[in-house]
Scaffold this active site. Sequence first.
Site, PDB file in Angstrom:
ATOM      1  N   ASP A  38       0.828  -1.217   0.000  1.00 38.95           N
ATOM      2  CA  ASP A  38       0.000   0.000   0.000  1.00 38.95           C
ATOM      3  C   ASP A  38       0.861   1.265   0.000  1.00 38.95           C
ATOM      4  O   ASP A  38       0.719   2.127   0.861  1.00 38.95           O
ATOM      5  CB  ASP A  38      -0.927   0.024   1.215  1.00 38.95           C
ATOM      6  CG  ASP A  38      -1.838  -1.184   1.290  1.00 38.95           C
ATOM      7  OD1 ASP A  38      -2.215  -1.695   0.233  1.00 38.95           O
ATOM      8  OD2 ASP A  38      -2.156  -1.611   2.414  1.00 38.95           O
ATOM      9  N   GLU A 214     -11.258  -1.801  -2.862  1.00 35.94           N
ATOM     10  CA  GLU A 214     -10.688  -0.983  -1.796  1.00 35.94           C
ATOM     11  C   GLU A 214      -9.544  -0.164  -2.371  1.00 35.94           C
ATOM     12  O   GLU A 214      -9.384  -0.062  -3.584  1.00 35.94           O
ATOM     13  CB  GLU A 214     -10.192  -1.874  -0.650  1.00 35.94           C
ATOM     14  CG  GLU A 214      -9.157  -2.909  -1.054  1.00 35.94           C
ATOM     15  CD  GLU A 214      -8.869  -3.912   0.053  1.00 35.94           C
ATOM     16  OE1 GLU A 214      -9.609  -3.922   1.058  1.00 35.94           O
ATOM     17  OE2 GLU A 214      -7.906  -4.692  -0.089  1.00 35.94           O
TER      18      GLU A 214
END
Length: 696
Positions: A38, A214
């Site tokens: 991420d 997401e």
Amino acid sequence: MGKFFPSLFVSVGCAAICGQFAMAADWFAKDNLQPGHDPSIIRVEDGYALMTTNNLLSLWTSEDAYNWKAHGKTLNAVPSWLTQYAPGMEDVWAPDIFYANGEYRVYYCGSEFGKRNSAIGFTSSKSIMPGTAGYGWTDKGHVFHTKDGVDKYNAIDADLVRTKEGELWMAFGSFGLGIQLIKLDEKTGFQASDDQTVYNIARRTSKASGGAEEGPSLIEHNGQYFLFTAWDYCCHQGKDIEQTTYKTAYGRADKVTGPYVDRAGYSMLNGGGTLLLERYGRYVGPGGGEAFQDLNRVRFVHHYYDNAGDKYNHIHIRDVVFTDDNWAEMGQPFFGRYLSAEAEHGVLTRAVSGDLAVTRGSKASGSEYLGYVNTKGSVIHLPMNIMQAGDYLLRYRYANGGTGVATHSVTVNGKAQEVKLPATGAWGEFPENSVVLIPAKLKRGGNFIDVSPVPNGENFAELDRIDFLRVIRDTIPGNGFDNGIRIRLNEKDELAMKDGGYALFENVVTDSIKSTKVSIQVKNGSGKLSLRTGSKSGTVLSECDLSVAKVGENGWSIVECSEMKAQKGVQDFFLTASGVSGEVSVGNIMFKAAAAPSSSSSVNSSSSSNSEVEGSSSSVTEALHTKVETLPSARYSVSRQGNDYLVRLNSVGNSNVYLLNSMGQVIGVRNVRGAMAGTEVRFENLPKGNYVVKVR
């Protein structure tokens, strides 16, 4: 070498000429295997700052986005306020670095895995570079939260965007109702009081998807907003790597609140999304990414898992390449070079199973290449951002272990040419005699190269890599740089440099430079600029003392620099600044004096650009060499119609109509034969810019 004739290099084996075109740097690409989940990157004046998941916001910095330096954790522990919303959490996730209100803010989140007990907060620092004034992080606490059993969306994976109007918005979300958006107050960093709405902007609705969406990322480009999201299932690695199905999809909207639609027109609120990245070769689960604005390009950083290596997480940084109608495509992973494309990282369309096989090989760049480039209908699609419009040579590295000549079709921005690939003596090996040079004309911004096999009996060729070599005759535009530090593009689309800064211009074909005399256009200049080769501290080719600048045209001053020695081969040029007070704007770096045309007609818009316009390549090349003597402007007129420019000729006979950008470069030409009074010539789909029309 004398006058440059690109047509001589179509399908010519390198054996005859590669001594003149040796590469500026080692062409063997190597992935740096920077770890991270991420990832978030922000561009700063001296390079880049990076943070990732599950390490208490550890910070890395880099000057070039390839070599990273670790600085350790910025949090001592999970903030106590966060555990009130997510009891039992162990670390913070998914940072997003954003600059607002004079400080760097890192929005982060925490959650109980598999539940919606989650919260987003942020920490801030005046500087993001350790060891500099203002560096030091202060946690500001809670911004937004969700509660399991109450909320149908999840407060994780924050990402900020600034709108055209200057507003701040934050996207977030995971599974359930997908991606949400709230407005923030720039001064405080918290949710805005004038709009408390939680906007749902993307959701996967099919049962098959399981609602798996997401990791949103938003960025504005050319007045539209792009929403990148991660689909499917993340984070299985090691022995469980095959369970990871993560991929990246996106949509586009005219307003930050949506509606976002994909390239086929389907709404992202109803499961729509155009796939940009999914598993290929050894690269598993490319997702969890973030788009960010670099100096002169949009880039995208994401994680992936290396199925042929350690099977754990690493990051890639890619260019986002925009089409003429402002849709996004994903470019190459960055291996330290901007003007290079590794074939195995292209978008691959296979006519038959097994074609275009990503193949490991120690003698290939990046240790991989494409084998079995065999079948009609198979396509290697390579989106590339090119910062300087003009003439290029595509240095095409291939292997042909057969006895006959193979043929590939190479299409550049819709223009196809067949390329003959002589036998090289071996398969899977790519030495210097495994190269041909292909002439091409590229535009500034997004360029799209398609490679297809042309079946020719039993003759085939494998493809490793394409390098893009800029053919320089007399001018390098300052705003055509590839990267650098302490530089920027100013509001007039000019290169602006500060003291200690440098601008990199990769892959300059120096053999075609026509003069050893050097001059440079500047504004607000003081100090010294130096043209170097090889590195920012490399050999000085020419020095330019800005104190002796002479007044030029259109607000520019001209500096006559020291004469350089004649150069050979392909080199990286670095323009460096020293002793500069404030900021100096740089126009053209010139290798011969250019006489100004006698008359012109101008059409102005809000910003300047030098995106190339399609026209006759031979005439464009001629115009780059030749003074353009113009007809009196009364014999033609210019008008603007949207993004088109219309030239009406009031004279009869033959004319050449040239379009120049604000730097005086010819970027388009129309040849008119047997014109009658009232004949119209059109330049279509131009970016906003200041353009000059000349007729001869």
